[in-house]
Motif scaffolding. Sequence first.
Motif, PDB file in Angstrom:
ATOM      1  N   LYS A 196      49.038  30.798  38.581  1.00 45.99           N
ATOM      2  CA  LYS A 196      48.169  31.459  39.559  1.00 45.99           C
ATOM      3  C   LYS A 196      48.834  31.546  40.929  1.00 45.99           C
ATOM      4  O   LYS A 196      48.594  32.485  41.693  1.00 45.99           O
ATOM      5  CB  LYS A 196      46.857  30.673  39.650  1.00 45.99           C
ATOM      6  N   ARG A 231      52.490  37.661  42.051  1.00 42.11           N
ATOM      7  CA  ARG A 231      51.751  37.284  40.849  1.00 42.11           C
ATOM      8  C   ARG A 231      52.001  38.255  39.698  1.00 42.11           C
ATOM      9  O   ARG A 231      52.196  39.451  39.910  1.00 42.11           O
ATOM     10  CB  ARG A 231      50.252  37.291  41.135  1.00 42.11           C
ATOM     11  N   TYR A 277      45.389  38.017  37.552  1.00 41.86           N
ATOM     12  CA  TYR A 277      44.131  38.447  38.169  1.00 41.86           C
ATOM     13  C   TYR A 277      42.979  38.417  37.167  1.00 41.86           C
ATOM     14  O   TYR A 277      41.827  38.166  37.545  1.00 41.86           O
ATOM     15  CB  TYR A 277      44.294  39.847  38.766  1.00 41.86           C
ATOM     16  N   GLU A 330      42.152  34.614  36.676  1.00 45.80           N
ATOM     17  CA  GLU A 330      41.443  34.131  37.866  1.00 45.80           C
ATOM     18  C   GLU A 330      40.003  34.634  37.892  1.00 45.80           C
ATOM     19  O   GLU A 330      39.070  33.875  38.199  1.00 45.80           O
ATOM     20  CB  GLU A 330      42.184  34.593  39.117  1.00 45.80           C
ATOM     21  N   LEU A 356      49.004  46.696  41.328  1.00 46.07           N
ATOM     22  CA  LEU A 356      49.290  45.421  40.674  1.00 46.07           C
ATOM     23  C   LEU A 356      50.761  45.337  40.274  1.00 46.07           C
ATOM     24  O   LEU A 356      51.405  44.292  40.435  1.00 46.07           O
ATOM     25  CB  LEU A 356      48.400  45.249  39.446  1.00 46.07           C
ATOM     26  N   ASP A 408      41.409  38.783  45.417  1.00 44.62           N
ATOM     27  CA  ASP A 408      41.206  38.667  43.977  1.00 44.62           C
ATOM     28  C   ASP A 408      40.608  39.944  43.409  1.00 44.62           C
ATOM     29  O   ASP A 408      40.250  40.870  44.142  1.00 44.62           O
ATOM     30  CB  ASP A 408      40.318  37.461  43.650  1.00 44.62           C
ATOM     31  N   LEU A 409      40.502  39.997  42.088  1.00 43.04           N
ATOM     32  CA  LEU A 409      40.017  41.204  41.420  1.00 43.04           C
ATOM     33  C   LEU A 409      38.525  41.415  41.658  1.00 43.04           C
ATOM     34  O   LEU A 409      38.057  42.558  41.729  1.00 43.04           O
ATOM     35  CB  LEU A 409      40.304  41.105  39.918  1.00 43.04           C
TER      36      LEU A 409
END
Length: 441
Positions: free
Chosen positions: A185, A230, A235, A238, A316, A324-325
């Motif tokens: 992460k 990342r 994503y 998470e 992405l 975050d998503l």
Amino acid sequence: MMNWQKLLSPERLGTRHSSVGAFGRSDFHKDYDRIIFSSAFRRLQRKTQVHPLPENDNVHTRLTHSLEVSCVARSMGLMVGHQLAEKGHLPDGIEPDHMAAIVQAAALAHDIGNPPFGHAGEYAVRQWFLDADPKYLAPLSEAERADLTTFEGNAQGFRLLTHKRSGLYDGGMRLTYATLASFVKYPWSAIGSPYPEKMKFGAFQREMDLLTEVADATGLIRTGAQSFCRHPLVYLVEAADDVCYALIDIEDGVELELVDFSVFENLLLPCIPDDIPAEYHRETNIRRKMTFLRGKIITGLLDALTDAFVLREEQLLNGAVDGDLLSCADGPFNEMIATAKQFSEKQIILNRRKVQIEVGAFACLETLLDTFCKSALEIHQAKDDDELSYRTGRVRELIGNDSMPVGAPLYNLYLTILDYISGMTDDFAARLARDIGGGQH
């Protein structure tokens, strides 16, 4: 720009073997099996999620939480995989089911490195090293000290998955590069973090070469001397974690009678666009009503998060998504999850019984670290076994003589101690601290 061909690499850490096929059991599916059959994963059943291990078996532990997160992640991975396949963006030989398996395995392992007593365990380890006599940290480099004073369960998890102690060979469990990259992460070290104030990082100095190998194999963009962007699938992992713990914390609070059901209901009902069936209003069993609401919300979240991911695919792949998503998802879900987290932090996490247990966790881990780290310093300074005290000799036998060789670098000895402590269940840690401390805890 990153590309899916490298990002979904089926090659394994520690070996170049891979056997991805459109049908049957791919290496990505084997990753999931290797994690779920590991003793480290099995021990999560006796580790705190949010609420201290209760007598009520309906409340989540780290193990049940991890299983649920992996289910949500798998669904998102499959939905995203199908949409990318329809656009012709998946590499040859990679099916939507493979993407689902990668995300499912990474999500299953997302808490595998957490020490006993939940996040209180992380804070206790950090505090011990922050308060320690200078002699305990003097032989360490600045980067090594940062690993300990900002100790992170995510970095411990990466170490566990990749360390030889987790398997016969180099590479630990020998998971695929795709799964490992999706697991990390925070793909940076403690001193390489772009967000040092958050004290979040994904690899100790000892494993930085392995993180670099994983990043290079999957084509992650380097952003600093010890940091990378990342992996896009992080994503999804998470988001699955955020969805589960935000909803389940309150659901567990209702189960433990810390929260009235109306709080859960009033939070979720406004986010359900469908008409609520009459059966729901006639139902008197709160558990069945919570199950219905949770199912409706997760279904809506899966659609919104999948759409958000596919819409931002190019960003992405460029490592250009901030936040975050969930914050990118359409609809009322982001606000609902944020409200749930805030409520949990104020009304559930500060529950008196939980606070009492966490104070005890600090005392417990302090006892263990006092004993083990004192022995580590002695082992580091000794020239042969004859120079070790009787007590230190017993500590070596407890943790493993081969893992704590005389004269070893102090940093390596500390990591071995943290391997041992992080692998403990809440019960075992409390019992061992009580035995070591003469029954005082």
